[in-house]
Design a protein around this motif. Structure first.
Motif, mmCIF file in Angstrom:
data_model
loop_
_atom_site.group_PDB
_atom_site.id
_atom_site.type_symbol
_atom_site.label_atom_id
_atom_site.label_comp_id
_atom_site.label_asym_id
_atom_site.label_seq_id
_atom_site.Cartn_x
_atom_site.Cartn_y
_atom_site.Cartn_z
ATOM 1 N N GLY A 1 8.554 3.871 14.039
ATOM 2 C CA GLY A 1 9.328 2.941 14.858
ATOM 3 C C GLY A 1 10.689 2.663 14.249
ATOM 4 O O GLY A 1 11.698 2.613 14.953
ATOM 5 N N GLU A 2 10.716 2.493 12.937
ATOM 6 C CA GLU A 2 11.988 2.260 12.261
ATOM 7 C C GLU A 2 12.894 3.482 12.400
ATOM 8 O O GLU A 2 14.084 3.358 12.701
ATOM 9 N N ARG A 3 12.329 4.655 12.176
ATOM 10 C CA ARG A 3 13.119 5.893 12.278
ATOM 11 C C ARG A 3 13.690 6.053 13.683
ATOM 12 O O ARG A 3 14.853 6.431 13.851
ATOM 13 N N THR A 4 12.895 5.755 14.682
ATOM 14 C CA THR A 4 13.354 5.846 16.071
ATOM 15 C C THR A 4 14.481 4.852 16.330
ATOM 16 O O THR A 4 15.500 5.199 16.941
ATOM 17 N N ALA A 5 14.313 3.620 15.859
ATOM 18 C CA ALA A 5 15.340 2.594 16.058
ATOM 19 C C ALA A 5 16.637 2.967 15.341
ATOM 20 O O ALA A 5 17.728 2.810 15.898
ATOM 21 N N LEU A 6 16.530 3.488 14.124
ATOM 22 C CA LEU A 6 17.727 3.890 13.389
ATOM 23 C C LEU A 6 18.426 5.074 14.061
ATOM 24 O O LEU A 6 19.656 5.132 14.106
#
Length: 88
Positions: A16-21
């Motif tokens: 989720g973090e990777r997608t948001a970044l």
């Protein structure tokens, strides 16, 4: 092996973090045409000029920091400070 020890929720949070970044990088890329349009409409005779090149450099630094986190999230890094003041 280490990934097997992590709970699935932690892995989901990492994704989720990777997608948001990645979305943030995409949004920052979308600013470049807007900045170019604003720069093209600059009043060349104005007493105070906005420094578009500084703004673009800061955006590139931000994107670089995000990209480096995505490729090596566990390594400490240092980056040059942002300008933050774009008037001259």
């Amino acid at each position: 092996m280490i990934l097997l020890c992590l709970p699935w929720s932690v892995l989901a949070d990492m994704d989720g973090e990777r997608t948001a970044l990645a979305k943030i990088i995409h949004e920052l890329d979308g600013l470049e045409p807007l900045i170019a349009t604003a720069q093209a409409q600059t009043d060349q005779d104005g007493r105070v000029q906005f420094q578009y090149d500084w703004l673009l450099l800061d955006i590139e630094r931000i994107k670089l920091g995000i990209q480096e986190h995505l490729t090596a999230p566990r390594q400490a890094r240092s980056f040059p400070p942002l300008k933050g003041d774009y008037r001259r």
